[in-house]
Design an enzyme around this catalytic site. Structure first.
Site, short mmCIF file in Angstrom:
data_model
loop_
_atom_site.label_atom_id
_atom_site.label_comp_id
_atom_site.label_asym_id
_atom_site.label_seq_id
_atom_site.Cartn_x
_atom_site.Cartn_y
_atom_site.Cartn_z
N GLU A 104 1.40 4.43 8.14
CA GLU A 104 0.05 4.24 8.87
C GLU A 104 -1.06 5.04 8.34
O GLU A 104 -1.97 4.67 8.29
CB GLU A 104 0.68 4.47 10.36
CG GLU A 104 0.91 3.34 11.08
CD GLU A 104 0.02 2.22 10.96
OE1 GLU A 104 0.25 1.15 10.41
OE2 GLU A 104 -1.00 1.84 11.61
N HIS A 111 -1.57 -1.72 3.40
CA HIS A 111 0.07 -1.74 3.56
C HIS A 111 0.40 -2.59 2.61
O HIS A 111 1.90 -2.21 2.19
CB HIS A 111 0.32 -2.59 4.88
CG HIS A 111 0.46 -1.55 6.13
ND1 HIS A 111 0.99 -0.34 6.27
CD2 HIS A 111 -0.31 -1.80 7.31
CE1 HIS A 111 0.83 0.25 7.37
NE2 HIS A 111 0.07 -0.56 8.22
N HIS A 170 -7.09 -1.81 6.03
CA HIS A 170 -5.75 -1.51 6.50
C HIS A 170 -4.39 -2.35 6.22
O HIS A 170 -3.77 -1.74 5.68
CB HIS A 170 -5.98 -1.01 8.09
CG HIS A 170 -4.60 -0.50 8.63
ND1 HIS A 170 -4.52 0.96 8.83
CD2 HIS A 170 -3.35 -0.96 9.01
CE1 HIS A 170 -3.50 1.13 9.41
NE2 HIS A 170 -2.87 0.21 9.27
N GLU A 171 -4.61 -3.60 6.58
CA GLU A 171 -3.42 -4.78 6.50
C GLU A 171 -3.06 -4.61 4.67
O GLU A 171 -2.13 -4.69 4.17
CB GLU A 171 -3.64 -5.71 6.92
CG GLU A 171 -3.73 -5.75 8.55
CD GLU A 171 -2.62 -5.07 9.08
OE1 GLU A 171 -1.53 -5.29 8.54
OE2 GLU A 171 -2.62 -4.31 9.91
ZN LIG Z 1 -0.47 -0.30 9.92
#
Ligand SMILES: [Zn+2]
Length: 267
Positions: A199, A140, A136-137
């Site tokens: 997100e 981003h 997830h990071e």
């Molecule tokens: Zn996030």
């Protein structure tokens, strides 16, 4: 090899926008990626020298973070280079560090500079769930969400000043905006949440990245449930930058079939 199906999310066409090849979305980008990576490398080293970094050679948590991150980075690198899109990772020099801190947090700066706080590990519990967070990071970072936020901050707070000018004229403020843009707790204590759209993109691609590296993406569902319940009355730092709600859970379910196509369990 399966292809990532690019979801065209709301495409806003503005001056200074560039098409992000990972997400297929036009994003505000006033900041040069290589300039941002240079600033990230400096900020990363400062952060590491200000915190207690654990050594993967004699600490099993740090070894797990390093192994998980390397597995994801290798899988992403192989995928994008096979797709002829190796330039997505241009300038990336991956680093995966674990710091000894009660804070429940993790982040990735441009150029692949990752930090996991030990306070996160009781929530992840498994290596696969750790891969979900790191995926997830990293998503981003590859989706250039921090660049997007840094660009917005330069427009809103510094009159659209170029990054290099901002650094030389207002170094302190520029550093604060940088840390805020990348979801890193700063001295001013302001934690800027990623937008709903950012997100959603980070969840979508994060699941795929974890799956490509051989981690079961389905671990995301119980992980986010544990995260929502963590901390009791005081929600963990991670939730202040990555707010969780029913929409996230619905999106995870929605993205799961695609992510599972990339999943082959690690031997
Ligand atoms: Zn996030």
């Amino acid at each position: 090899m399966k292809k990532i199906i690019f979801l065209m999310l709301a495409a806003v066409f503005l001056a200074g926008c560039v098409l992000n090849v990972v997400t297929g979305r036009k994003q505000l980008s006033l900041v040069n990626e290589s300039e941002l990576q240079l600033m990230a490398a400096n900020q990363y080293n400062t952060f590491l020298s200000d915190n207690k970094v654990l050594n993967p050679r004699n600490n099993k948590d740090a070894a797990m973070v390093s192994r998980t991150g390397t597995n994801i980075a290798d899988a992403i690198g192989e995928y994008y280079s096979n797709e002829g899109q190796g330039s997505i990772l241009e300038g990336y020099k991956w680093e995966f560090n674990t710091i000894d801190s009660k804070e429940v947090n993790a982040w990735c700066m441009p150029g692949g500079k990752v930090v996991v706080y030990t306070g996160l590990l009781p929530v992840t519990q498994t290596e696969a769930a750790l891969a979900i967070v790191m995926g997830h990071e990293i998503a981003h970072a590859l989706a250039k969400h921090g660049n997007e936020r840094m660009s917005q901050a330069l427009v809103q707070q510094m009159g659209g000043m170029a990054l290099s000018v901002a650094i030389s004229q207002q170094p302190q403020k520029t550093q604060e905006l940088f840390l805020m843009s990348f979801g890193i707790g700063s001295t001013i204590g302001a934690m800027l949440p990623w937008s709903r759209q950012q997100e959603t993109e980070a969840d979508q691609y994060g699941l795929i990245f974890a799956a490509m590296a051989g981690y079961d993406p389905r671990e995301a569902i119980p992980f986010w449930q544990r995260m929502s319940e963590a901390g009791g009355g005081s929600p963990p730092e991670f939730l202040s930058t990555h707010p969780s709600d029913d929409t996230r859970m619905k999106n995870l379910e929605k993205f799961m079939p695609e992510a599972l196509k990339f999943y082959t369990p690690r031997k």
